[in-house]
Design a protein around this motif. Structure first.
Motif, PDB file in Angstrom:
ATOM      1  N   MET A 126     -37.226  10.730  12.815  1.00  0.00           N
ATOM      2  CA  MET A 126     -36.198  11.416  12.054  1.00  0.00           C
ATOM      3  C   MET A 126     -36.209  10.834  10.644  1.00  0.00           C
ATOM      4  N   ASN A 127     -36.328  11.684   9.682  1.00  0.00           N
ATOM      5  CA  ASN A 127     -36.306  11.279   8.284  1.00  0.00           C
ATOM      6  C   ASN A 127     -34.879  11.425   7.759  1.00  0.00           C
ATOM      7  N   VAL A 128     -34.240  10.300   7.430  1.00  0.00           N
ATOM      8  CA  VAL A 128     -32.855  10.296   6.971  1.00  0.00           C
ATOM      9  C   VAL A 128     -32.827   9.949   5.497  1.00  0.00           C
ATOM     10  N   GLN A 129     -32.070  10.724   4.732  1.00  0.00           N
ATOM     11  CA  GLN A 129     -31.860  10.426   3.324  1.00  0.00           C
ATOM     12  C   GLN A 129     -30.366  10.243   3.106  1.00  0.00           C
TER      13      GLN A 129
ATOM     14  N   ILE B 232     -30.226  15.142   6.761  1.00  0.00           N
ATOM     15  CA  ILE B 232     -31.305  15.200   7.746  1.00  0.00           C
ATOM     16  C   ILE B 232     -31.821  16.633   7.781  1.00  0.00           C
ATOM     17  N   SER B 233     -33.009  16.815   8.307  1.00  0.00           N
ATOM     18  CA  SER B 233     -33.599  18.151   8.358  1.00  0.00           C
ATOM     19  C   SER B 233     -32.827  19.042   9.327  1.00  0.00           C
TER      20      SER B 233
ATOM     21  N   ASP C   1     -33.852  18.337  12.919  1.00  0.00           N
ATOM     22  CA  ASP C   1     -33.181  17.181  13.510  1.00  0.00           C
ATOM     23  C   ASP C   1     -31.717  17.496  13.826  1.00  0.00           C
TER      24      ASP C   1
END
Length: 73
Positions: free
Chosen positions: A1-4, A18-19, A22
């Motif tokens: 999971m790509n979290v910004q 998050i996308s 996700d």
């Protein structure tokens, strides 16, 4: 999971990005999670007993409880 992380002008984190993929996976998992089914039977029994006591008026006010047990907090 790509979290910004989103931050304010002070650099404090104020949000998360998050996308959609996700997010949808999280929503799907939460939708089908029922914590009640995962509780042990003795915990369910205690909750049921407490609800019965409440319905029968066998409760104490917050003030009564704090008067008796507040010194332990």
């Amino acid at each position: 999971m790509n979290v910004q992380y989103l931050s304010n002008e002070k650099g404090e984190r104020t949000g998360v990005y998050i996308s959609m993929k996700d997010w949808e996976a999280i929503q799907k998992k939460l939708e089908y999670t029922d914590f009640w089914d995962e509780l042990p039977d003795h915990v369910k029994d205690s909750i049921d007993e407490g609800l019965k006591q409440s319905e029968a008026g066998q409760t104490k006010s917050n003030e009564e409880v704090m008067e008796k047990f507040g010194r332990y907090l």
